[in-house]
Design a protein around this motif. Structure first.
Motif, mmCIF file in Angstrom:
data_model
loop_
_atom_site.group_PDB
_atom_site.id
_atom_site.type_symbol
_atom_site.label_atom_id
_atom_site.label_comp_id
_atom_site.label_asym_id
_atom_site.label_seq_id
_atom_site.Cartn_x
_atom_site.Cartn_y
_atom_site.Cartn_z
ATOM 1 N N ILE A 1 49.525 -15.478 33.066
ATOM 2 C CA ILE A 1 50.187 -16.673 32.536
ATOM 3 C C ILE A 1 50.220 -16.695 31.009
ATOM 4 O O ILE A 1 51.038 -17.393 30.436
ATOM 5 C CB ILE A 1 49.551 -17.971 33.073
ATOM 6 C CG1 ILE A 1 48.073 -18.057 32.692
ATOM 7 C CG2 ILE A 1 49.741 -18.084 34.567
ATOM 8 C CD1 ILE A 1 47.418 -19.369 33.050
ATOM 9 N N ALA A 2 49.341 -15.942 30.367
ATOM 10 C CA ALA A 2 49.287 -15.958 28.900
ATOM 11 C C ALA A 2 50.397 -15.123 28.272
ATOM 12 O O ALA A 2 51.081 -15.578 27.361
ATOM 13 C CB ALA A 2 47.927 -15.466 28.415
ATOM 14 N N ASN A 3 50.586 -13.895 28.761
ATOM 15 C CA ASN A 3 51.591 -13.019 28.135
ATOM 16 C C ASN A 3 52.810 -12.773 29.031
ATOM 17 O O ASN A 3 53.673 -11.991 28.692
ATOM 18 C CB ASN A 3 50.966 -11.689 27.717
ATOM 19 C CG ASN A 3 50.356 -10.938 28.876
ATOM 20 O OD1 ASN A 3 50.695 -11.184 30.030
ATOM 21 N ND2 ASN A 3 49.447 -10.026 28.583
ATOM 22 N N LYS A 4 52.852 -13.427 30.184
ATOM 23 C CA LYS A 4 53.997 -13.372 31.110
ATOM 24 C C LYS A 4 54.253 -11.985 31.679
ATOM 25 O O LYS A 4 55.351 -11.685 32.123
ATOM 26 C CB LYS A 4 55.250 -13.932 30.452
ATOM 27 C CG LYS A 4 55.089 -15.365 30.007
ATOM 28 C CD LYS A 4 56.328 -15.885 29.339
ATOM 29 C CE LYS A 4 56.088 -17.291 28.860
ATOM 30 N NZ LYS A 4 56.167 -17.463 27.446
ATOM 31 N N ASP A 5 53.236 -11.120 31.684
ATOM 32 C CA ASP A 5 53.353 -9.797 32.300
ATOM 33 C C ASP A 5 53.229 -9.905 33.807
ATOM 34 O O ASP A 5 52.448 -10.702 34.325
ATOM 35 C CB ASP A 5 52.248 -8.854 31.805
ATOM 36 C CG ASP A 5 52.530 -8.288 30.431
ATOM 37 O OD1 ASP A 5 53.690 -8.341 29.993
ATOM 38 O OD2 ASP A 5 51.583 -7.783 29.812
ATOM 39 N N VAL A 6 53.980 -9.087 34.512
ATOM 40 C CA VAL A 6 53.880 -8.974 35.965
ATOM 41 C C VAL A 6 53.853 -7.483 36.283
ATOM 42 O O VAL A 6 54.795 -6.764 35.970
ATOM 43 C CB VAL A 6 55.068 -9.655 36.685
ATOM 44 C CG1 VAL A 6 54.969 -9.473 38.179
ATOM 45 C CG2 VAL A 6 55.128 -11.141 36.321
ATOM 46 N N THR B 1 40.449 -12.836 35.652
ATOM 47 C CA THR B 1 40.359 -13.134 34.222
ATOM 48 C C THR B 1 40.701 -14.612 34.090
ATOM 49 O O THR B 1 41.017 -15.283 35.078
ATOM 50 C CB THR B 1 41.343 -12.290 33.380
ATOM 51 O OG1 THR B 1 42.681 -12.734 33.649
ATOM 52 C CG2 THR B 1 41.199 -10.810 33.650
ATOM 53 N N THR B 2 40.697 -15.119 32.881
ATOM 54 C CA THR B 2 41.038 -16.534 32.696
ATOM 55 C C THR B 2 42.530 -16.787 32.823
ATOM 56 O O THR B 2 42.955 -17.934 32.896
ATOM 57 C CB THR B 2 40.565 -17.032 31.315
ATOM 58 O OG1 THR B 2 41.178 -16.222 30.303
ATOM 59 C CG2 THR B 2 39.057 -16.971 31.198
ATOM 60 N N THR B 3 43.352 -15.720 32.879
ATOM 61 C CA THR B 3 44.805 -15.925 32.867
ATOM 62 C C THR B 3 45.564 -15.200 33.981
ATOM 63 O O THR B 3 46.780 -15.274 34.031
ATOM 64 C CB THR B 3 45.398 -15.471 31.522
ATOM 65 O OG1 THR B 3 45.096 -14.087 31.325
ATOM 66 C CG2 THR B 3 44.858 -16.291 30.364
ATOM 67 N N ASN B 4 44.879 -14.481 34.877
ATOM 68 C CA ASN B 4 45.647 -13.726 35.868
ATOM 69 C C ASN B 4 45.592 -14.351 37.260
ATOM 70 O O ASN B 4 44.733 -15.176 37.561
ATOM 71 C CB ASN B 4 45.203 -12.270 35.923
ATOM 72 C CG ASN B 4 43.856 -12.077 36.588
ATOM 73 O OD1 ASN B 4 43.033 -12.986 36.659
ATOM 74 N ND2 ASN B 4 43.605 -10.872 37.074
#
Length: 92
Positions: free
Chosen positions: A38-43, A64-67
Motif C-alpha cells: 500500500i505504500a509504494n503501490k507495487d504488486v 510488513t507494515t504495508t503489505n
C-alpha cells in the motif's frame, strides 16, 4: 460473466503466508496470488496461475507494515461458482 474476482488478505505481524487454495465448481478457472504494497503501490506475482481446487505453494510472503496478499480468480462463464478458499499463515 467473465469478470475477474479479487480477494485481499492481510498477514498478521510476525507471520508469513505460504500456500493458497481456492475452492470452486470449475477447475478450468485459475487463481493467481500477488504481494501488494500500500505504500509504494507495487504488486508482485507470488504464485502463478493455478487451477481452482489445487493448493499453490507461494513464495513465502512475510508480513510488513504495508503489505498484503491479493488473490485474483479468473472466471470463464456465468455457471462458475467460487466456494471460498484458504491461505496458510505460519509464524516466522
Amino acid at each position: 460473466g467473465s469478470a475477474k474476482m479479487y480477494a485481499s488478505v492481510s498477514i498478521p505481524t510476525g507471520h508469513k503466508a505460504t500456500h493458497v487454495k481456492i475452492f470452486g465448481s470449475d477447475t478450468g478457472q485459475t487463481h493467481t496470488t500477488y504481494e501488494a504494497n500500500i505504500a509504494n503501490k507495487d504488486v508482485v506475482e507470488k504464485g502463478a496461475a493455478t487451477a481452482i481446487e489445487t493448493e499453490k505453494a507461494i513464495t513465502n510472503v512475510t508480513s510488513t507494515t504495508t503489505n498484503y496478499l491479493l488473490i485474483e480468480v479468473s472466471s470463464d462463464g456465468a455457471d462458475d461458482e467460487i466456494h471460498g478458499g484458504y491461505v496458510t499463515i505460519v509464524a516466522v
